[in-house]
Design a protein around this motif. Structure first.
Motif, PDB file in Angstrom:
ATOM      1  N   ARG A  58      68.568  83.183  68.130  1.00  0.00           N
ATOM      2  CA  ARG A  58      68.600  84.549  67.601  1.00  0.00           C
ATOM      3  C   ARG A  58      68.845  85.561  68.719  1.00  0.00           C
ATOM      4  O   ARG A  58      69.653  86.488  68.575  1.00  0.00           O
ATOM      5  CB  ARG A  58      67.272  84.834  66.894  1.00  0.00           C
ATOM      6  N   LEU A  59      68.154  85.406  69.849  1.00  0.00           N
ATOM      7  CA  LEU A  59      68.334  86.315  70.976  1.00  0.00           C
ATOM      8  C   LEU A  59      69.726  86.161  71.588  1.00  0.00           C
ATOM      9  O   LEU A  59      70.337  87.150  71.999  1.00  0.00           O
ATOM     10  CB  LEU A  59      67.258  86.065  72.035  1.00  0.00           C
ATOM     11  N   ARG A  60      70.217  84.932  71.653  1.00  0.00           N
ATOM     12  CA  ARG A  60      71.558  84.724  72.205  1.00  0.00           C
ATOM     13  C   ARG A  60      72.618  85.418  71.356  1.00  0.00           C
ATOM     14  O   ARG A  60      73.576  85.984  71.893  1.00  0.00           O
ATOM     15  CB  ARG A  60      71.844  83.230  72.312  1.00  0.00           C
ATOM     16  N   ARG A  61      72.454  85.374  70.045  1.00  0.00           N
ATOM     17  CA  ARG A  61      73.408  86.064  69.173  1.00  0.00           C
ATOM     18  C   ARG A  61      73.303  87.577  69.332  1.00  0.00           C
ATOM     19  O   ARG A  61      74.317  88.279  69.408  1.00  0.00           O
ATOM     20  CB  ARG A  61      73.168  85.670  67.708  1.00  0.00           C
ATOM     21  N   ARG A  62      72.076  88.055  69.380  1.00  0.00           N
ATOM     22  CA  ARG A  62      71.868  89.505  69.445  1.00  0.00           C
ATOM     23  C   ARG A  62      72.419  90.093  70.739  1.00  0.00           C
ATOM     24  O   ARG A  62      72.966  91.205  70.757  1.00  0.00           O
ATOM     25  CB  ARG A  62      70.376  89.823  69.326  1.00  0.00           C
ATOM     26  N   TYR A  63      72.264  89.360  71.833  1.00  0.00           N
ATOM     27  CA  TYR A  63      72.678  89.890  73.140  1.00  0.00           C
ATOM     28  C   TYR A  63      73.867  89.108  73.709  1.00  0.00           C
ATOM     29  O   TYR A  63      73.963  88.907  74.919  1.00  0.00           O
ATOM     30  CB  TYR A  63      71.499  89.842  74.110  1.00  0.00           C
ATOM     31  N   ALA A  64      74.753  88.703  72.839  1.00  0.00           N
ATOM     32  CA  ALA A  64      75.888  87.879  73.258  1.00  0.00           C
ATOM     33  C   ALA A  64      76.738  88.556  74.337  1.00  0.00           C
ATOM     34  O   ALA A  64      77.288  87.894  75.207  1.00  0.00           O
ATOM     35  CB  ALA A  64      76.751  87.533  72.046  1.00  0.00           C
ATOM     36  N   GLY A  65      76.843  89.871  74.324  1.00  0.00           N
ATOM     37  CA  GLY A  65      77.666  90.571  75.306  1.00  0.00           C
ATOM     38  C   GLY A  65      76.899  91.122  76.485  1.00  0.00           C
ATOM     39  O   GLY A  65      77.480  91.843  77.315  1.00  0.00           O
ATOM     40  N   GLU A  66      75.593  90.781  76.579  1.00  0.00           N
ATOM     41  CA  GLU A  66      74.742  91.338  77.645  1.00  0.00           C
ATOM     42  C   GLU A  66      74.657  90.341  78.801  1.00  0.00           C
ATOM     43  O   GLU A  66      73.969  89.328  78.728  1.00  0.00           O
ATOM     44  CB  GLU A  66      73.346  91.639  77.084  1.00  0.00           C
ATOM     45  N   GLU A  67      75.376  90.653  79.894  1.00  0.00           N
ATOM     46  CA  GLU A  67      75.434  89.733  81.030  1.00  0.00           C
ATOM     47  C   GLU A  67      74.143  89.707  81.842  1.00  0.00           C
ATOM     48  O   GLU A  67      73.921  88.770  82.611  1.00  0.00           O
ATOM     49  CB  GLU A  67      76.609  90.115  81.940  1.00  0.00           C
ATOM     50  N   ARG A  68      73.307  90.715  81.667  1.00  0.00           N
ATOM     51  CA  ARG A  68      72.079  90.777  82.474  1.00  0.00           C
ATOM     52  C   ARG A  68      70.926  89.978  81.862  1.00  0.00           C
ATOM     53  O   ARG A  68      69.846  89.914  82.431  1.00  0.00           O
ATOM     54  CB  ARG A  68      71.647  92.234  82.664  1.00  0.00           C
ATOM     55  N   LEU A  69      71.162  89.367  80.702  1.00  0.00           N
ATOM     56  CA  LEU A  69      70.128  88.558  80.050  1.00  0.00           C
ATOM     57  C   LEU A  69      70.608  87.131  79.867  1.00  0.00           C
ATOM     58  O   LEU A  69      71.717  86.889  79.379  1.00  0.00           O
ATOM     59  CB  LEU A  69      69.775  89.146  78.671  1.00  0.00           C
ATOM     60  N   ARG A  70      69.764  86.188  80.241  1.00  0.00           N
ATOM     61  CA  ARG A  70      69.996  84.779  79.946  1.00  0.00           C
ATOM     62  C   ARG A  70      68.755  84.235  79.262  1.00  0.00           C
ATOM     63  O   ARG A  70      67.627  84.461  79.735  1.00  0.00           O
ATOM     64  CB  ARG A  70      70.287  83.984  81.220  1.00  0.00           C
ATOM     65  N   CYS A  71      68.949  83.563  78.140  1.00  0.00           N
ATOM     66  CA  CYS A  71      67.824  83.048  77.353  1.00  0.00           C
ATOM     67  C   CYS A  71      67.870  81.526  77.354  1.00  0.00           C
ATOM     68  O   CYS A  71      68.902  80.936  77.001  1.00  0.00           O
ATOM     69  CB  CYS A  71      67.897  83.595  75.925  1.00  0.00           C
ATOM     70  N   PHE A  72      66.761  80.901  77.741  1.00  0.00           N
ATOM     71  CA  PHE A  72      66.694  79.456  77.882  1.00  0.00           C
ATOM     72  C   PHE A  72      65.729  78.854  76.863  1.00  0.00           C
ATOM     73  O   PHE A  72      64.642  79.405  76.627  1.00  0.00           O
ATOM     74  CB  PHE A  72      66.227  79.074  79.285  1.00  0.00           C
ATOM     75  N   HIS A  73      66.127  77.718  76.303  1.00  0.00           N
ATOM     76  CA  HIS A  73      65.218  76.965  75.436  1.00  0.00           C
ATOM     77  C   HIS A  73      64.422  76.039  76.342  1.00  0.00           C
ATOM     78  O   HIS A  73      64.895  74.950  76.720  1.00  0.00           O
ATOM     79  CB  HIS A  73      66.014  76.168  74.402  1.00  0.00           C
ATOM     80  N   ALA A  74      63.210  76.473  76.719  1.00  0.00           N
ATOM     81  CA  ALA A  74      62.451  75.731  77.725  1.00  0.00           C
ATOM     82  C   ALA A  74      60.978  76.107  77.666  1.00  0.00           C
ATOM     83  O   ALA A  74      60.603  77.189  77.198  1.00  0.00           O
ATOM     84  CB  ALA A  74      62.997  76.030  79.127  1.00  0.00           C
ATOM     85  N   ASP A  75      60.154  75.189  78.148  1.00  0.00           N
ATOM     86  CA  ASP A  75      58.737  75.446  78.353  1.00  0.00           C
ATOM     87  C   ASP A  75      58.595  76.077  79.731  1.00  0.00           C
ATOM     88  O   ASP A  75      58.959  75.468  80.748  1.00  0.00           O
ATOM     89  CB  ASP A  75      57.959  74.131  78.285  1.00  0.00           C
ATOM     90  N   PHE A  76      58.070  77.269  79.785  1.00  0.00           N
ATOM     91  CA  PHE A  76      57.995  78.006  81.053  1.00  0.00           C
ATOM     92  C   PHE A  76      57.233  77.230  82.120  1.00  0.00           C
ATOM     93  O   PHE A  76      57.522  77.363  83.316  1.00  0.00           O
ATOM     94  CB  PHE A  76      57.337  79.366  80.823  1.00  0.00           C
ATOM     95  N   ARG A  77      56.287  76.431  81.710  1.00  0.00           N
ATOM     96  CA  ARG A  77      55.486  75.683  82.677  1.00  0.00           C
ATOM     97  C   ARG A  77      56.315  74.676  83.464  1.00  0.00           C
ATOM     98  O   ARG A  77      55.903  74.231  84.543  1.00  0.00           O
ATOM     99  CB  ARG A  77      54.325  74.982  81.967  1.00  0.00           C
ATOM    100  N   ASP A  78      57.498  74.316  82.941  1.00  0.00           N
ATOM    101  CA  ASP A  78      58.375  73.360  83.613  1.00  0.00           C
ATOM    102  C   ASP A  78      59.468  74.052  84.431  1.00  0.00           C
ATOM    103  O   ASP A  78      60.292  73.377  85.055  1.00  0.00           O
ATOM    104  CB  ASP A  78      59.039  72.441  82.588  1.00  0.00           C
ATOM    105  N   VAL A  79      59.473  75.371  84.429  1.00  0.00           N
ATOM    106  CA  VAL A  79      60.532  76.132  85.090  1.00  0.00           C
ATOM    107  C   VAL A  79      60.307  76.162  86.599  1.00  0.00           C
ATOM    108  O   VAL A  79      59.173  76.357  87.067  1.00  0.00           O
ATOM    109  CB  VAL A  79      60.599  77.564  84.530  1.00  0.00           C
ATOM    110  N   ARG A  80      61.364  75.983  87.349  1.00  0.00           N
ATOM    111  CA  ARG A  80      61.297  76.118  88.805  1.00  0.00           C
ATOM    112  C   ARG A  80      61.498  77.583  89.164  1.00  0.00           C
ATOM    113  O   ARG A  80      62.411  78.240  88.650  1.00  0.00           O
ATOM    114  CB  ARG A  80      62.369  75.252  89.456  1.00  0.00           C
ATOM    115  N   GLU A  81      60.676  78.075  90.061  1.00  0.00           N
ATOM    116  CA  GLU A  81      60.765  79.491  90.396  1.00  0.00           C
ATOM    117  C   GLU A  81      62.084  79.819  91.092  1.00  0.00           C
ATOM    118  O   GLU A  81      62.665  78.975  91.790  1.00  0.00           O
ATOM    119  CB  GLU A  81      59.598  79.915  91.284  1.00  0.00           C
TER     120      GLU A  81
END
Length: 267
Positions: free
Chosen positions: A81-104
């Protein structure tokens, strides 16, 4: 006449079960979301990581002020839903992920989040362990925010251990009615701020944390009693006197500044 029984729509059932499983309580008040972003202090040069954006209530207020936003969401429905809404916004990237597994990131960054309440401790630990974090502004259950900021007059091991490098402060309170589904308790903002100059040299942090670990073992019912497991009684007595710690003082009542004094005077 028989009454026709009404059954929930399959999509509604799925949504309710998913929200419960993922501990989703979405912020519904734009004014509160705007104030959270404002209080975070992020600006146009900042990289911001958002945890659990959901439908994007905080995201929409981050984008006008932040440099770049990386949003991490476990619910694929909201990712798409967020990817569709902000499809033209280069300053946002949305990931399908558990934040606890994210590398800083390898560069300085801030975290802003309406954190899922069930994993708040994990998120705080992740933030405290991230070397490039500058600040974190987290919406948590109010008891959690008060406990980890010393607002109850008690301090947690997590707060004391991180204090030389990071401040933990209580922010604004948010009523439970500002969320959907409505949680059982109110929420509050917990602010983490990395110190420009740590209160102890980095090389001393391991030793300091080992002392805190020892003190929080709870042996003997007081901090001095726990310390006597590793130090002579006389040494503990003199160090606690210098730090203003009573002979029978429970460890949770000892604030971080007295811990620092204790660490500096113990041999």
């Amino acid at each position: 006449m028989s009454r026709k029984r009404s059954y929930p729509h399959a999509r509604e059932t799925r949504t309710a079960s998913t929200r419960k499983r993922l501990s989703q309580n979405f912020l519904t008040d734009p004014a509160v979301a705007r104030s959270i972003v404002r209080d975070s202090g992020v600006g146009p040069d900042d990289l911001v990581l958002e945890v659990g954006p959901g439908d994007g209530m905080i995201t929409r207020h981050l984008l006008p002020v932040a440099g770049h936003v990386l949003a991490y969401e476990k619910d694929r429905h909201y990712v798409e839903r967020l990817r569709r809404r902000y499809a033209g916004e280069e300053r946002l990237r949305c990931f399908h992920a558990d934040f606890r597994d994210v590398r800083e990131p390898s560069e300085a960054f801030a975290v802003v989040a309406n954190a899922p309440f069930s994993i708040t401790t994990d998120i705080v630990r992740w933030c405290l362990g991230a070397r490039n974090l500058t600040s974190a502004t987290l919406v948590t259950q109010i008891e959690f925010a008060r406990k980890h900021s010393g607002d109850f007059g008690r301090w947690t091991k997590l707060a004391v251990s991180s204090w030389p490098e990071t401040t933990l402060e209580l922010g604004r309170r948010i009523g439970r009615g500002r969320f959907h589904p409505v949680p059982q308790v109110d929420a509050a903002v917990l602010h983490l701020e990395r110190r420009d100059e740590p209160l102890l040299p980095r090389r001393s942090m391991g030793e300091y944390r080992r002392l805190v670990e020892l003190g929080f073992t709870g042996v003997g019912g007081s901090l001095p009693a726990s310390l006597r497991r590793a130090y002579p009684s006389g040494v503990v007595g003199r160090a606690c006197a210098r730090a203003g710690i009573a002979r029978d003082e429970p460890v949770g009542f000892v604030d971080p500044e007295r811990w620092l004094t204790l660490f500096r005077v113990l041999p």
